[in-house]
Design an enzyme around this catalytic site. Structure first.
Site, PDB file in Angstrom:
ATOM      1  N   SER A   1      -4.524 -66.563 -65.111  1.00  0.00           N
ATOM      2  CA  SER A   1      -5.811 -66.124 -65.641  1.00  0.00           C
ATOM      3  C   SER A   1      -5.531 -65.054 -66.686  1.00  0.00           C
ATOM      4  CB  SER A   1      -6.658 -65.547 -64.501  1.00  0.00           C
ATOM      5  OG  SER A   1      -7.767 -64.811 -64.981  1.00  0.00           O
TER       6      SER A   1
ATOM      7  N   TYR B   1      -9.064 -61.144 -56.926  1.00  0.00           N
ATOM      8  CA  TYR B   1      -8.722 -62.197 -57.882  1.00  0.00           C
ATOM      9  C   TYR B   1      -7.642 -61.719 -58.850  1.00  0.00           C
ATOM     10  CZ  TYR B   1      -9.490 -66.032 -61.197  1.00  0.00           C
ATOM     11  OH  TYR B   1      -9.333 -67.120 -62.010  1.00  0.00           O
TER      12      TYR B   1
END
Length: 253
Positions: free
Chosen positions: A145, A158
């Site tokens: 990410s 996350y």
């Protein structure tokens, strides 16, 4: 070029392959000629696979909750059986997000995010890596990410998981490159998927995010086709240990 980028005869596993980013990745591999098993928590993944294969592509669906370690092992074994005992490509894409601020995030939610986003990826890399090292070739691609590089906002679990994915990718690359196995990661930017629906509906965050993307738009599933094929094909045989942003230039802004 077909010999470099073609995937005919290659056997692939894509986790979370029934929707969102995983769907785009799987579509790219199928278009390049790979046979693909979709590992997905969705109860209708077999029907999704059937629809994706209507044009003649070889695609299978296996349902499993990859945050359950026993289900993960069973699903990987089932995928291998469907692929004739060989796996050439593993695309670790399945993941979840909890956007609550740290002070509001229960440790149980932290554990759920890390179990799927990191621990399951490690276990799948290990299972596939054993096969690939033994056969002397293979491609593993992990989905990182932008939060593999930056901290994000209201994303503690996350961000921690995706930062760890970057380091796991590098570490496995160091171990397995000599065996002909390349391990890389992609770092998608803001993609127009259901996972980001809350951000797209946020009247403050959506314009802020959009204004920072030099490409002038959010990403689509089609934007993942090329990078997925490249990192899964012979064209990337000397590319390993990298985390490649697919973000329309967001990180460069």
């Amino acid at each position: 070029m077909d010999s470099l980028f073609g995937l005919t005869g290659r056997k692939a596993i894509v986790t979370g392959g029934g929707r969102n980013l995983g769907r785009g990745i799987a579509e790219g591999l199928l278009q390049a000629g790979a046979e693909v098993v979709l590992l997905d928590v969705s109860s209708d993944i077999a029907e999704t696979a059937r629809r994706m294969g209507e044009g003649g592509a070889k695609v299978h669906g296996v349902q499993a909750d990859l945050s359950d370690r026993e289900q993960l092992r069973r699903a990987f074994g089932q995928a291998l059986e469907l692929l004739g005992g060989r796996v050439d490509i593993l695309f670790n894409n399945a993941g979840i997000h909890d956007r609550r601020a740290c002070l509001e995030l229960p440790v149980e939610s932290w554990d759920r995010v890390l179990e799927l986003n990191l621990n399951a990826v490690y276990q799948l890399c290990q299972l596939a890596g054993r096969k690939m090292v033994a056969q002397g070739s293979g491609k593993i691609v992990n989905t990182g990410s932008m939060l593999s590089f930056i901290g994000g906002y209201n994303a503690t679990a996350y961000a921690a998981s995706k930062g760890a994915i970057a380091q796991l990718t590098k570490s496995l690359s160091n171990e397995w490159a000599v065996h002909g196995v390349q391990v890389n990661a992609i770092a998608p930017g803001y993609m127009d998927t259901a996972m980001n629906a809350d951000l797209k509906n946020d009247p403050v965050r959506y314009p802020q995010v959009s204004a920072r993307i030099p490409a002038g738009r959010w990403g689509t599933l089609e934007d993942l086709h090329g990078i997925a094929v490249f990192l899964s094909s012979r064209a990337s045989d000397y590319v390993t240990g990298t985390i490649i942003p697919v973000d329309g230039g967001y990180l460069a802004r």
